[in-house]
Motif scaffolding. Structure first.
Motif, PDB file in Angstrom:
ATOM      1  N   ASP A   1     112.169  25.648  35.994  1.00 44.95           N
ATOM      2  CA  ASP A   1     112.744  26.343  37.149  1.00 44.95           C
ATOM      3  C   ASP A   1     113.186  27.752  36.785  1.00 44.95           C
ATOM      4  O   ASP A   1     112.957  28.696  37.536  1.00 44.95           O
ATOM      5  N   LYS A   2     113.806  27.896  35.634  1.00 44.99           N
ATOM      6  CA  LYS A   2     114.262  29.210  35.169  1.00 44.99           C
ATOM      7  C   LYS A   2     113.065  30.129  34.927  1.00 44.99           C
ATOM      8  O   LYS A   2     113.097  31.313  35.280  1.00 44.99           O
ATOM      9  N   ILE A   3     112.015  29.597  34.343  1.00 46.30           N
ATOM     10  CA  ILE A   3     110.805  30.381  34.087  1.00 46.30           C
ATOM     11  C   ILE A   3     110.195  30.832  35.414  1.00 46.30           C
ATOM     12  O   ILE A   3     109.855  32.004  35.593  1.00 46.30           O
ATOM     13  N   ARG A   4     110.057  29.919  36.359  1.00 43.25           N
ATOM     14  CA  ARG A   4     109.468  30.239  37.662  1.00 43.25           C
ATOM     15  C   ARG A   4     110.316  31.279  38.409  1.00 43.25           C
ATOM     16  O   ARG A   4     109.794  32.247  38.948  1.00 43.25           O
ATOM     17  N   ASP A   5     111.621  31.092  38.416  1.00 48.06           N
ATOM     18  CA  ASP A   5     112.506  32.036  39.103  1.00 48.06           C
ATOM     19  C   ASP A   5     112.452  33.421  38.468  1.00 48.06           C
ATOM     20  O   ASP A   5     112.411  34.436  39.170  1.00 48.06           O
ATOM     21  N   SER A   6     112.439  33.467  37.156  1.00 50.95           N
ATOM     22  CA  SER A   6     112.355  34.749  36.454  1.00 50.95           C
ATOM     23  C   SER A   6     111.026  35.426  36.728  1.00 50.95           C
ATOM     24  O   SER A   6     110.968  36.647  36.926  1.00 50.95           O
ATOM     25  N   TYR A   7     109.953  34.643  36.747  1.00 51.01           N
ATOM     26  CA  TYR A   7     108.632  35.207  37.048  1.00 51.01           C
ATOM     27  C   TYR A   7     108.605  35.810  38.448  1.00 51.01           C
ATOM     28  O   TYR A   7     108.136  36.936  38.643  1.00 51.01           O
ATOM     29  N   LYS A   8     109.107  35.087  39.409  1.00 50.09           N
ATOM     30  CA  LYS A   8     109.110  35.591  40.786  1.00 50.09           C
ATOM     31  C   LYS A   8     109.913  36.881  40.907  1.00 50.09           C
ATOM     32  O   LYS A   8     109.491  37.844  41.549  1.00 50.09           O
ATOM     33  N   ARG A   9     111.081  36.901  40.273  1.00 53.84           N
ATOM     34  CA  ARG A   9     111.938  38.086  40.334  1.00 53.84           C
ATOM     35  C   ARG A   9     111.252  39.284  39.668  1.00 53.84           C
ATOM     36  O   ARG A   9     111.192  40.376  40.235  1.00 53.84           O
ATOM     37  N   LEU A  10     110.700  39.057  38.484  1.00 56.92           N
ATOM     38  CA  LEU A  10     110.039  40.149  37.774  1.00 56.92           C
ATOM     39  C   LEU A  10     108.751  40.592  38.464  1.00 56.92           C
ATOM     40  O   LEU A  10     108.425  41.780  38.461  1.00 56.92           O
ATOM     41  N   SER A  11     108.019  39.663  39.052  1.00 58.72           N
ATOM     42  CA  SER A  11     106.773  40.050  39.723  1.00 58.72           C
ATOM     43  C   SER A  11     107.057  40.928  40.938  1.00 58.72           C
ATOM     44  O   SER A  11     106.305  41.861  41.226  1.00 58.72           O
ATOM     45  N   ARG A  12     108.147  40.648  41.638  1.00 56.23           N
ATOM     46  CA  ARG A  12     108.526  41.522  42.761  1.00 56.23           C
ATOM     47  C   ARG A  12     108.940  42.897  42.259  1.00 56.23           C
ATOM     48  O   ARG A  12     108.604  43.917  42.848  1.00 56.23           O
ATOM     49  N   LEU A  13     109.653  42.929  41.167  1.00 58.91           N
ATOM     50  CA  LEU A  13     110.128  44.188  40.601  1.00 58.91           C
ATOM     51  C   LEU A  13     108.991  45.033  40.029  1.00 58.91           C
ATOM     52  O   LEU A  13     108.963  46.247  40.206  1.00 58.91           O
ATOM     53  N   LEU A  14     108.049  44.386  39.360  1.00 60.75           N
ATOM     54  CA  LEU A  14     106.992  45.104  38.649  1.00 60.75           C
ATOM     55  C   LEU A  14     105.692  45.261  39.420  1.00 60.75           C
ATOM     56  O   LEU A  14     104.757  45.865  38.902  1.00 60.75           O
ATOM     57  N   HIS A  15     105.611  44.739  40.617  1.00 58.05           N
ATOM     58  CA  HIS A  15     104.338  44.780  41.340  1.00 58.05           C
ATOM     59  C   HIS A  15     103.855  46.218  41.507  1.00 58.05           C
ATOM     60  O   HIS A  15     104.591  47.082  41.974  1.00 58.05           O
ATOM     61  N   PRO A  16     102.618  46.490  41.098  1.00 58.48           N
ATOM     62  CA  PRO A  16     102.096  47.861  41.149  1.00 58.48           C
ATOM     63  C   PRO A  16     102.028  48.460  42.558  1.00 58.48           C
ATOM     64  O   PRO A  16     102.120  49.681  42.714  1.00 58.48           O
ATOM     65  N   ASP A  17     101.900  47.627  43.577  1.00 58.29           N
ATOM     66  CA  ASP A  17     101.832  48.151  44.947  1.00 58.29           C
ATOM     67  C   ASP A  17     103.152  48.782  45.388  1.00 58.29           C
ATOM     68  O   ASP A  17     103.186  49.511  46.373  1.00 58.29           O
ATOM     69  N   LYS A  18     104.220  48.522  44.650  1.00 59.21           N
ATOM     70  CA  LYS A  18     105.519  49.108  44.986  1.00 59.21           C
ATOM     71  C   LYS A  18     105.750  50.432  44.262  1.00 59.21           C
ATOM     72  O   LYS A  18     106.836  50.991  44.339  1.00 59.21           O
ATOM     73  N   ARG A  19     104.769  50.914  43.554  1.00 59.58           N
ATOM     74  CA  ARG A  19     104.869  52.154  42.789  1.00 59.58           C
ATOM     75  C   ARG A  19     103.971  53.231  43.401  1.00 59.58           C
ATOM     76  O   ARG A  19     102.937  52.920  43.986  1.00 59.58           O
ATOM     77  N   PRO A  20     104.369  54.492  43.241  1.00 61.81           N
ATOM     78  CA  PRO A  20     103.513  55.577  43.732  1.00 61.81           C
ATOM     79  C   PRO A  20     102.243  55.671  42.889  1.00 61.81           C
ATOM     80  O   PRO A  20     102.247  55.290  41.711  1.00 61.81           O
ATOM     81  N   PRO A  21     101.154  56.169  43.477  1.00 57.82           N
ATOM     82  CA  PRO A  21      99.906  56.322  42.710  1.00 57.82           C
ATOM     83  C   PRO A  21     100.127  57.205  41.488  1.00 57.82           C
ATOM     84  O   PRO A  21     100.971  58.096  41.499  1.00 57.82           O
ATOM     85  N   GLY A  22      99.378  56.915  40.442  1.00 56.28           N
ATOM     86  CA  GLY A  22      99.480  57.711  39.227  1.00 56.28           C
ATOM     87  C   GLY A  22      99.880  56.868  38.031  1.00 56.28           C
ATOM     88  O   GLY A  22      99.705  55.657  38.006  1.00 56.28           O
ATOM     89  N   LYS A  23     100.451  57.551  37.037  1.00 53.15           N
ATOM     90  CA  LYS A  23     100.796  56.886  35.776  1.00 53.15           C
ATOM     91  C   LYS A  23     101.809  55.759  35.977  1.00 53.15           C
ATOM     92  O   LYS A  23     101.699  54.702  35.354  1.00 53.15           O
ATOM     93  N   GLU A  24     102.778  55.961  36.841  1.00 50.44           N
ATOM     94  CA  GLU A  24     103.788  54.913  37.065  1.00 50.44           C
ATOM     95  C   GLU A  24     103.145  53.630  37.583  1.00 50.44           C
ATOM     96  O   GLU A  24     103.475  52.531  37.148  1.00 50.44           O
ATOM     97  N   ARG A  25     102.193  53.756  38.496  1.00 57.04           N
ATOM     98  CA  ARG A  25     101.497  52.575  39.015  1.00 57.04           C
ATOM     99  C   ARG A  25     100.620  51.946  37.932  1.00 57.04           C
ATOM    100  O   ARG A  25     100.561  50.715  37.821  1.00 57.04           O
ATOM    101  N   ASP A  26      99.952  52.780  37.147  1.00 57.79           N
ATOM    102  CA  ASP A  26      99.107  52.259  36.068  1.00 57.79           C
ATOM    103  C   ASP A  26      99.938  51.493  35.046  1.00 57.79           C
ATOM    104  O   ASP A  26      99.544  50.419  34.587  1.00 57.79           O
ATOM    105  N   ASP A  27     101.100  52.034  34.693  1.00 61.25           N
ATOM    106  CA  ASP A  27     101.993  51.343  33.758  1.00 61.25           C
ATOM    107  C   ASP A  27     102.489  50.025  34.349  1.00 61.25           C
ATOM    108  O   ASP A  27     102.558  49.009  33.653  1.00 61.25           O
ATOM    109  N   ALA A  28     102.829  50.056  35.627  1.00 61.95           N
ATOM    110  CA  ALA A  28     103.289  48.831  36.294  1.00 61.95           C
ATOM    111  C   ALA A  28     102.178  47.789  36.324  1.00 61.95           C
ATOM    112  O   ALA A  28     102.440  46.586  36.164  1.00 61.95           O
ATOM    113  N   GLN A  29     100.940  48.228  36.522  1.00 63.34           N
ATOM    114  CA  GLN A  29      99.797  47.305  36.538  1.00 63.34           C
ATOM    115  C   GLN A  29      99.663  46.598  35.194  1.00 63.34           C
ATOM    116  O   GLN A  29      99.470  45.380  35.144  1.00 63.34           O
ATOM    117  N   GLU A  30      99.795  47.340  34.093  1.00 61.68           N
ATOM    118  CA  GLU A  30      99.698  46.746  32.761  1.00 61.68           C
ATOM    119  C   GLU A  30     100.817  45.724  32.531  1.00 61.68           C
ATOM    120  O   GLU A  30     100.574  44.623  32.029  1.00 61.68           O
TER     121      GLU A  30
END
Length: 104
Positions: free
Chosen positions: A17-46
């Motif tokens: 449960d902790k792993i799943r909850d942490s994954y969901k939280r981090l995936s929302r935070l790091l999702h590349p679609d939430k970043r502006p185009p460019g290096k920031e989005r590319d870094d978020a994608q990685e």
């Protein structure tokens, strides 16, 4: 740059449960679609791809055990030809399906 954060996890068990909850939280935070185009989005994608691979490893008992005992290289080996009839992954999965684990 790859981060192998598993070395700290060996000291204390973390529940699914902790792993799943942490994954969901981090995936929302790091999702590349939430970043502006460019290096920031590319870094978020990685980072997002690394996060997905880590979650896939931790949610799968065979991959998790391989990682716990042998590290990232073992997971990469198991993922290679994962669905071949004689793959190591299928062997480990069958062992886990029977409720057993392998000792290193």
């Amino acid at each position: 740059q790859s981060y192998d954060g598993g070395e700290n996890l060996h000291h204390q068990p973390i529940g699914d449960d902790k792993i799943r909850d942490s994954y969901k939280r981090l995936s929302r935070l790091l999702h590349p679609d939430k970043r502006p185009p460019g290096k920031e989005r590319d870094d978020a994608q990685e980072l997002f791809i690394e996060l997905q691979h880590a979650y896939e490893t931790l949610e799968d008992p065979a991959l998790r055990q391989a990682y716990d005992h042998f590290g990232h290289s073992a997971v990469a080996l198991l993922r290679h030809n994962r669905y071949a009839p004689d793959s190591l992954y299928r062997t480990l999965s069958a062992i886990h399906d029977d409720g057993e684990t392998l000792e290193a």
